[in-house]
Every structure is written in structure tokens, then in C-alpha cells.
Enzyme design. Structure first.
Site, mmCIF file in Angstrom:
data_model
loop_
_atom_site.group_PDB
_atom_site.id
_atom_site.type_symbol
_atom_site.label_atom_id
_atom_site.label_comp_id
_atom_site.label_asym_id
_atom_site.label_seq_id
_atom_site.Cartn_x
_atom_site.Cartn_y
_atom_site.Cartn_z
ATOM 1 N N LYS A 142 6.628 12.389 -1.520
ATOM 2 C CA LYS A 142 6.615 11.208 -0.654
ATOM 3 C C LYS A 142 8.041 10.707 -0.463
ATOM 4 O O LYS A 142 8.791 10.557 -1.430
ATOM 5 C CB LYS A 142 5.764 10.103 -1.283
ATOM 6 C CG LYS A 142 5.757 8.776 -0.528
ATOM 7 C CD LYS A 142 4.976 7.738 -1.317
ATOM 8 C CE LYS A 142 5.173 6.333 -0.777
ATOM 9 N NZ LYS A 142 4.514 5.309 -1.611
ATOM 10 N N HIS A 159 0.834 -1.198 0.000
ATOM 11 C CA HIS A 159 0.000 0.000 0.000
ATOM 12 C C HIS A 159 0.877 1.261 0.000
ATOM 13 O O HIS A 159 2.102 1.187 -0.001
ATOM 14 C CB HIS A 159 -0.940 -0.003 1.209
ATOM 15 C CG HIS A 159 -0.239 0.003 2.536
ATOM 16 N ND1 HIS A 159 0.367 -1.118 3.052
ATOM 17 C CD2 HIS A 159 -0.030 0.989 3.441
ATOM 18 C CE1 HIS A 159 0.903 -0.820 4.224
ATOM 19 N NE2 HIS A 159 0.691 0.448 4.475
ATOM 20 N N THR A 189 2.194 4.330 -4.363
ATOM 21 C CA THR A 189 3.203 4.303 -5.431
ATOM 22 C C THR A 189 4.393 3.419 -5.090
ATOM 23 O O THR A 189 4.738 3.225 -3.920
ATOM 24 C CB THR A 189 3.730 5.724 -5.700
ATOM 25 O OG1 THR A 189 4.097 6.338 -4.443
ATOM 26 C CG2 THR A 189 2.697 6.581 -6.401
ATOM 27 N N ARG A 190 5.030 2.881 -6.147
ATOM 28 C CA ARG A 190 6.306 2.172 -6.034
ATOM 29 C C ARG A 190 7.172 2.562 -7.228
ATOM 30 O O ARG A 190 6.677 2.800 -8.330
ATOM 31 C CB ARG A 190 6.105 0.638 -6.051
ATOM 32 C CG ARG A 190 5.411 0.077 -4.831
ATOM 33 C CD ARG A 190 6.252 0.203 -3.570
ATOM 34 N NE ARG A 190 5.626 -0.461 -2.442
ATOM 35 C CZ ARG A 190 4.687 0.073 -1.659
ATOM 36 N NH1 ARG A 190 4.254 1.289 -1.922
ATOM 37 N NH2 ARG A 190 4.177 -0.594 -0.645
ATOM 38 N N HIS A 197 14.756 3.282 3.383
ATOM 39 C CA HIS A 197 14.782 1.890 2.942
ATOM 40 C C HIS A 197 15.487 0.978 3.938
ATOM 41 O O HIS A 197 15.035 -0.147 4.176
ATOM 42 C CB HIS A 197 15.465 1.797 1.581
ATOM 43 C CG HIS A 197 15.633 0.393 1.077
ATOM 44 N ND1 HIS A 197 14.558 -0.384 0.693
ATOM 45 C CD2 HIS A 197 16.744 -0.378 0.919
ATOM 46 C CE1 HIS A 197 15.004 -1.577 0.309
ATOM 47 N NE2 HIS A 197 16.309 -1.604 0.438
ATOM 48 N N CYS A 209 4.442 0.270 6.911
ATOM 49 C CA CYS A 209 4.218 -0.963 6.162
ATOM 50 C C CYS A 209 5.244 -1.994 6.624
ATOM 51 O O CYS A 209 5.959 -1.758 7.611
ATOM 52 C CB CYS A 209 4.308 -0.734 4.663
ATOM 53 S SG CYS A 209 5.974 -0.418 4.040
ATOM 54 N N LYS A 261 8.005 -3.900 -7.885
ATOM 55 C CA LYS A 261 8.168 -3.643 -9.325
ATOM 56 C C LYS A 261 8.234 -4.928 -10.130
ATOM 57 O O LYS A 261 7.907 -4.957 -11.314
ATOM 58 C CB LYS A 261 9.432 -2.804 -9.562
ATOM 59 C CG LYS A 261 10.723 -3.508 -9.186
ATOM 60 C CD LYS A 261 11.956 -2.633 -9.344
ATOM 61 C CE LYS A 261 12.093 -1.601 -8.275
ATOM 62 N NZ LYS A 261 12.358 -2.158 -6.928
#
Length: 375
Positions: free
Chosen positions: A262, A44, A47-48, A266, A311, A344
Site C-alpha cells: 500500500k 479508513h 492501516t496507519r 502525503h 480520503c 497514531k
């Protein structure tokens, strides 16, 4: 009820697999503990990024290119815009593995890549302020995927091709005997000839029912949106980005449809139990401070934070994927451990899983993602 294939976990990889299996004529059941797309997993947040010249290793490039081809196909079939060609700017030290992998990927596969020094980056994108010891590698043909809309699209096509999707149904028991799979949920028992397990952070506990213990570590992650100058940071003028800095690894997206810039971190994160509630954004002090410090250093003209979300990543020790058949049961295909950079690839992973179930092999090279590397 008996099916040709049962897919446990109908998120990004599982929903794509369900579509490809159903399209091939397999009687397919998808089971999910929630109702995908949902906010309880790893897919969710709107975007990725999809990158082609891959900083995590040249071995990913053929998969990335095939994934892009399949995303383009999905757009054509559904008539929906799922990919935004924003370009992607990768930033880091010139001699870092991350940057060198990107450059070697582009050379090996003849990918479009512009290598820019810090002054060139700062001039081209006024919203960025790079110090002299960083360079930028800009991929003009990469961009952004609308992640939840991608899953919705595969869900719609899977059902159109005859797949059954049962949501809010938690699997309690899995067994495999004589090439027959039996799945018990809270309410029903299902059987099938074959099984796909693609359940994200829950894959470890599910696979342990089949005597397979994989080193999967669910980690809590955070990301947030910020007010900005839309003239500078809009999706027409500003790229998606990945920065490997001395303070950490950060990624982000331009202002898409007025949502704001956004940004997420990572690396790092806290190990969690996916069955327990995850701490909300800002319940840990560093949730906002990490991102704000990154912005102050590298994208200083952004403004107040609008809101943040959490997430999960499901990490492997080497941060490479697991895509393989079960070592004992050749009718069980597994996709897990995507370590925060898997979405992706979900189009091509779904196709791979369907090929593994149908023929026991795939056209793609998945040897780097073998389960046997952990034994």
C-alpha cells in the site's frame, strides 16, 4: 435529554475521547454524521503508521510514546491485535529537517534508531532501490496500526462503559449559554454540561457556530494497493515506510495478509468541500501516476496496481494539530487540523480531551497545539 458531555464526531479522536470520558464516570453522548468506522473521513484504508522518532518535530515524541502505551493497553483490554511491529523506515536527504528531526528525537528520548546509508538499505531490503544521496533511519520498535479495528475497539469499550452513540445524525446547531451546551440535530435536541468537537473536516463549520473561525483546509488525498512478491514485501520482512523525496513525500505499508503493498502521497492534494461527493480514485490522472512514478524510482519490483481509494486530510497552515479549549467557553474542548499525521495519536488525544473536560488541564504538553497561535 441531558448528558455530562457530548462528543461531536465519533471518529478516531472522538471515539477514544468517548471511551475515556465514559470510563471516568461521565454520562457521555457521541454524535456522528455517519457510522464509524466509515469511509467518509480520514480514518479508513485498513492501516496507519505509528512512528516514535518524529520527523515533524521533537515536540511530538512524548505524545507518540504515550499513544503507543495506550494502544498497547487497548490491545490488552480487548484481546485484539491492533499494532503490528513491522518497524518503520524513514528515508530522505541526510541534512533535511525531516531526517534531522528523527535523529535528534532518537537522541533526546533514547529511542531505538538505526541510521543506514543507501547501500545498507538496499542490501537489507532488496525490494528498495535508494540512490546514493539518500539515507535511511529505521525504527525497529515502531510499526502499523489497524485503524478501523482501533476505532471499533474504542467504540466497543465506550459502550461497555455506558456511553451512548448515535450515528447518521448530523448536527445542525450548537449553542453555549451559562455553562450549558445545547445541540440540535435533524431529529433531536440534546443538552450537556460540556462539549468535545472532533469532527475532522467538518470541525470548521461546526466551530463557526461558536464564533470560532479556524484556518482548516480539507484536502482530497489518494492511496493504492499494488501486487507484489510476497516473499519480499510481507509484513515479517518489509517495514512500513515514509520517504521524503525530491518528487514528493510518500508513505507505505508492507503486504499485510495478502492485501498487497500500500502506497500514498502525503503532500499535495486538492481543497474540497466535505459535504460534496469526493472524486473517486483515478478520476484525476495524477492519482495513479504520482504513486507509480515513486514506485518506479524507489520500489521498482512492485507490479500492477490492484485498486485505489480516496480520503481527506484536514490541514492547518503550519501542519501542526489543534488541541485546546475554546477561547471563550472553558467547557468546550477541540481537536482538529491533524494534517494527515494524526491517527497514531488518537489514543492519547482522546485521553487529553477527557482530561480537559474533567479538570480543564492535561498532563501532556499541548502548548504547541494552541488555538491562540492563529490569532
Amino acid at each position: 435529554m441531558h448528558y455530562d458531555v457530548i462528543v461531536i464526531g465519533a471518529g478516531s479522536m472522538g471515539m477514544a475521547a468517548g471511551y475515556f470520558l465514559a470510563k471516568s464516570g461521565k454520562r457521555t453522548l457521541l454524535l456522528d454524521s455517519f457510522n464509524p468506522p466509515h469511509n467518509r473521513g480520514s480514518h479508513h484504508g485498513d492501516t496507519r503508521i505509528i512512528r516514535h522518532a518524529y520527523g515533524e518535530g521533537v515536540k511530538y515524541v512524548p505524545l507518540a510514546l504515550k499513544a503507543q502505551e495506550l494502544w498497547n493497553d487497548l490491545e490488552k483490554v480487548t484481546g485484539k491485535q491492533l499494532f503490528l511491529p513491522t518497524g518503520v523506515l524513514n528515508v530522505g536527504y541526510e541534512n533535511s529537517d525531516f531526517i534531522q528531526n528523527i535523529i535528534s528525537s532518537s537522541t533526546t528520548y533514547s529511542l531505538a534508531l538505526e541510521i543506514l546509508d543507501s547501500n545498507e538499505v538496499n542490501k537489507r531490503w532488496p525490494g528498495i532501490s535508494l540512490p546514493e544521496n539518500y539515507i535511511g533511519c529505521f525504527e525497529p520498535t515502531s510499526g502499523v496500526l489497524k485503524c478501523e479495528e482501533c476505532i471499533d475497539a474504542y467504540r466497543e469499550l465506550a459502550e461497555q462503559n455506558g456511553a451512548t452513540i448515535i450515528t447518521n445524525s448530523k448536527v445542525q446547531e450548537i449553542s453555549v449559554h451559562d455553562k450549558r451546551v445545547t445541540i440540535k440535530t435533524d431529529d433531536h435536541t440534546f443538552s450537556a454540561d460540556a462539549l468535545v468537537v472532533s469532527a475532522g473536516a467538518w470541525s470548521g463549520s461546526l466551530l463557526s457556530m461558536l464564533d470560532l473561525n479556524l484556518p482548516l483546509n480539507p484536502v482530497r488525498k489518494t492511496f493504492a494497493w499494488f501486487d507484489d512478491n510476497e516473499d519480499v514485501y510481507n509484513q515479517e520482512n518489509f517495514p512500513a515506510f515514509a520517504f521524503e523525496t525530491s518528487q514528493g513525500i510518500f508513505y507505505g505499508f508492507p503486504n499485510i495478509d495478502g492485501a498487497g503493498l500500500k502506497v500514498g502521497r502525503h503532500d499535495g492534494g486538492e481543497t474540497i468541500n466535505p459535504d460534496e461527493p469526493i472524486l473517486e480514485f483515478n478520476e484525476l490522472e495524477k492519482d495513479a501516476t504520482d504513486i507509480k512514478q515513486f514506485l518506479q524510482h524507489y520500489i521498482p519490483s512492485t507490479q500492477q496496481m490492484k485498486y485505489g481509494k480516496t480520503c481527506m486530510y484536514t490541514m492547518t497552515p503550519d501542519e501542526d494539530f489543534i488541541i485546546d479549549l475554546h477561547p471563550t467557553y472553558s467547557n468546550v474542548a477541540i481537536a482538529s487540523g491533524f494534517s494527515g499525521h494524526g491517527f497514531k495519536f488518537s489514543s492519547v488525544v482522546g485521553q487529553i480531551l477527557s482530561e480537559l473536560i474533567i479538570s480543564g488541564k492535561t498532563e501532556q504538553n499541548i502548548s504547541p497545539f494552541s488555538i491562540h497561535r492563529f490569532s
